[in-house]
Design a protein around this motif. Structure first.
Motif, PDB file in Angstrom:
ATOM      1  N   MET A  13      12.398  32.094 -31.543  1.00  0.00           N
ATOM      2  CA  MET A  13      13.479  33.093 -31.521  1.00  0.00           C
ATOM      3  C   MET A  13      12.910  34.453 -31.911  1.00  0.00           C
ATOM      4  O   MET A  13      12.163  34.562 -32.883  1.00  0.00           O
ATOM      5  CB  MET A  13      14.565  32.727 -32.535  1.00  0.00           C
ATOM      6  N   THR A  15      14.279  38.108 -33.068  1.00  0.00           N
ATOM      7  CA  THR A  15      15.504  38.806 -33.467  1.00  0.00           C
ATOM      8  C   THR A  15      15.163  40.219 -33.938  1.00  0.00           C
ATOM      9  O   THR A  15      14.110  40.447 -34.540  1.00  0.00           O
ATOM     10  CB  THR A  15      16.235  38.077 -34.607  1.00  0.00           C
ATOM     11  N   GLU A  16      16.065  41.119 -33.641  1.00  0.00           N
ATOM     12  CA  GLU A  16      15.887  42.489 -34.121  1.00  0.00           C
ATOM     13  C   GLU A  16      16.776  42.675 -35.340  1.00  0.00           C
ATOM     14  O   GLU A  16      17.911  42.169 -35.375  1.00  0.00           O
ATOM     15  CB  GLU A  16      16.267  43.496 -33.026  1.00  0.00           C
ATOM     16  N   GLU A  17      16.265  43.340 -36.348  1.00  0.00           N
ATOM     17  CA  GLU A  17      17.071  43.550 -37.545  1.00  0.00           C
ATOM     18  C   GLU A  17      16.883  44.973 -38.058  1.00  0.00           C
ATOM     19  O   GLU A  17      15.970  45.694 -37.628  1.00  0.00           O
ATOM     20  CB  GLU A  17      16.713  42.528 -38.625  1.00  0.00           C
TER      21      GLU A  17
END
Ligand code: SF4
Length: 568
Positions: A13, A15-17
């Protein structure tokens, strides 16, 4: 814009945070230190799922400040068992900043044997792509293949087979911005092994279709300071020296002062006649003879241009970024004085993805332990081929100097916190010895190199604890911003606070800037303390404290004197 991408290498996975507000003032080394302290258990297995590999850019990336495209990789080191940050130039930071990316975090660990590489697409999306067809490739062929797929205008970080096999000596290589070749190394501490444990073969950052802008608090203020910074850096004689001869420029000085290690830190002087071939003039003559170049930048906008291109006798590119450290550790320290051999070894190790300092010392262990003869170049190449082929002894060698030294029964092993000592003898350059002792990274000259301190007697212990502590602090400041061959030369009292204020706003003075460096060091120390390190680990090996050099020096700074600098 400050983007953070987190990549779970088990679930695949991406994911951008949000970039945390508490990280806002931090870049590169400071950011890796804070992140590792926040998110990595210092007691974890460095090659297990709980370690994380983080890639960070500078606060100033994309602003036009010279060398601010430098990037840092950080993780718990499989070599030392402590915190490790290794920073590197090349084109990677330039392309990351186009996308506004400040951090990439690699966590967890695959449960199958599939390998991937990361692609930052031109549209800014980040994906993991299968890399099974790239496995087994070394860095030169790998970079060529990735450039065929993604074009030459991209930033690339790669692993050779040393990283794939999770050797302690494994580096992460970054392609030079201008030659496109994998000549820039995040070399020390085995961070390539951590990337290998995550089964990530490469990171490719494509040219951004839409460049992320930099938001300045006061652009005019920043630009005024940036221009002054540029003029200050360009006015320094040391910068001119780096532009002319790169890091090789100090060869003659360290040889003359008995600082250059010879035959595994024997304390002998170099043989003056043989030394001519690898001296500053010898190096430059070889570069010229084959149509190579000095004075090259490794990233856009570098004012210092300390890099080089070294061609073979047919005038074809052989290697680049051949550094003083490589020349000494595979040169006088193993009784070799042959530039073409050194360039060949540099190319081979860049290709395999191996730290030249650690491997140079490991080869010296083979000579000290009687496995091969001093100065036997063919035997050295045969050992490196063993590493490439993965023979039993090749694997032993690839676990680093301390490991192979103990295996061979060597008593004189030049390591601190299990990392081998670079190309400055701590007996004749005592400030450097203090840095080796106190650095959280083990024997790492880049954390506080006292070689450029002017007007000091390097062999005299007086004041060297304080000198090394001050240079380590200044270096930690520079390591938050850009390259240590550039930023310290612009470290004028007013300039750095002006640059920070122009970019980020708020009140800045030199104390606040130095505070970032001090805080970085404290975070690193805190990580190591939690990992189980104590003051007893801040020691040079005994032989350097009792065996005199031919010039009559031992490392005679006591643990009590080291303890005077309390934060260390
Ligand atoms: S000073 Fe040297 S290592 Fe630093 S960015 Fe410039 S060329 Fe690269």
């Amino acid at each position: 814009m400050s983007k953070v991408f987190r990549i779970n290498t088990r679930t695949r996975m991406v994911t951008e945070e949000a970039f945390k507000d508490e990280y806002r003032l931090l870049g590169n080394r400071g950011l890796t230190a804070k992140f590792l302290l926040d998110e990595v258990d210092p007691l974890c297995d460095p090659l297990g799922p709980d370690n994380k590999l983080v890639l960070c850019t500078s606060v100033f990336a994309g602003t036009g400040l010279s060398t601010s495209y430098r990037v840092s990789f950080g993780a718990k080191s499989p070599l030392t068992g402590g915190i490790k940050e290794s920073n590197v130039g090349g084109g990677l930071g330039y392309y990351l900043s186009q996308h506004g990316i400040r951090m990439m975090i690699f966590e967890d660990k695959p449960e199958d044997d599939r390998w991937h590489y990361v692609r930052v697409r031109a549209d800014g999306n980040v994906e993991l792509l299968p890399a099974d067809d790239l496995r087994g490739l070394n860095n030169y062929a790998l970079v060529e293949k990735l450039q065929e797929k993604h074009g030459k205008e991209c930033g690339v970080a790669t692993l050779g087979i040393a990283g794939e096999r999770q050797y302690n000596v494994a580096s992460i290589m970054v392609a030079d911005h201008f030659t496109g070749k994998p000549t820039r190394a995040a070399g020390r501490g085995g961070l390539g092994a951590v990337m290998g444990s995550k089964q990530i073969k490469a990171i490719v950052v494509e040219k951004a279709a839409h460049r992320a802008g930099v938001v300045f608090a006061d652009k005019e203020r920043f630009e005024t300071a940036r221009k002054k910074f540029k003029n200050t850096v360009l006015s320094k004689d040391a910068v001119k020296g780096l532009s002319e001869g790169g890091t090789h420029g100090i060869m003659d000085m360290t040889a003359a002062l008995n600082i250059m290690p010879v035959k595994n830190f024997s304390g002998e002087m170099v043989d003056q006649e043989r030394f001519k071939a690898v001296s500053v003039d010898g190096f430059k003559a070889k570069i010229d003879e084959n149509g190579g170049k000095t004075g090259q930048p490794c990233q856009p906008g570098c004012l210092v241009r300390c890099a080089n291109i070294y061609n073979d006798s047919d005038g074809n590119f052989l290697t680049g970024g051949l550094e003083y450290e490589t020349t000494v550790m595979f040169g006088p320290n193993i009784d070799v004085y042959d530039m073409d051999f050194l360039a060949k070894v540099d190319r081979m190790l860049d290709d395999l993805g191996i730290d030249t300092i650690e491997m140079g010392n490991a080869v010296a262990m083979c000579m000290e332990g009687g496995k091969i003869a001093w100065g036997d170049q063919e035997a050295v190449l045969a050992l490196l081929r063993e590493v490439e082929q993965g023979t039993e002894f090749g694997k032993t060698l690839a676990q680093g100097t301390e490991h192979v030294g103990k295996y061979l029964g060597v008593k004189r092993i030049p390591t601190v916190k299990k990392q081998s000592i670079p190309a400055y003898d701590p007996r004749t350059m005592k400030g450097q010895g203090v840095t080796y002792c106190l650095s959280a990274m083990g024997a790492d000259h880049t954390t506080g190199n006292t070689v450029e301190a002017q007007g000091v007697d390097h062999a005299d212990p007086a004041g060297k604890v304080e000198l090394a502590a001050a240079i380590q602090t200044g270096t930690a400041v520079a390591d938050n911003i850009g390259c240590i061959f550039c930023i310290p030369h612009g470290l004028e009292p007013d300039l750095l606070p002006e640059l920070y204020a122009g970019l980020l706003g708020g009140d800045w003075n030199m104390d606040k800037v130095l505070g970032l460096g001090i805080q970085t060091l404290l975070w690193e120390k805190e990580f190591n303390r939690k990992a189980g390190f104590t003051a007893a680990d801040n020691m040079l090996p005994e032989f350097l404290r009792v065996e005199k050099t031919v010039t009559g020096h031992v490392f005679n700074i006591t643990p009590e004197e080291l303890a005077k600098v309390e934060m260390f």
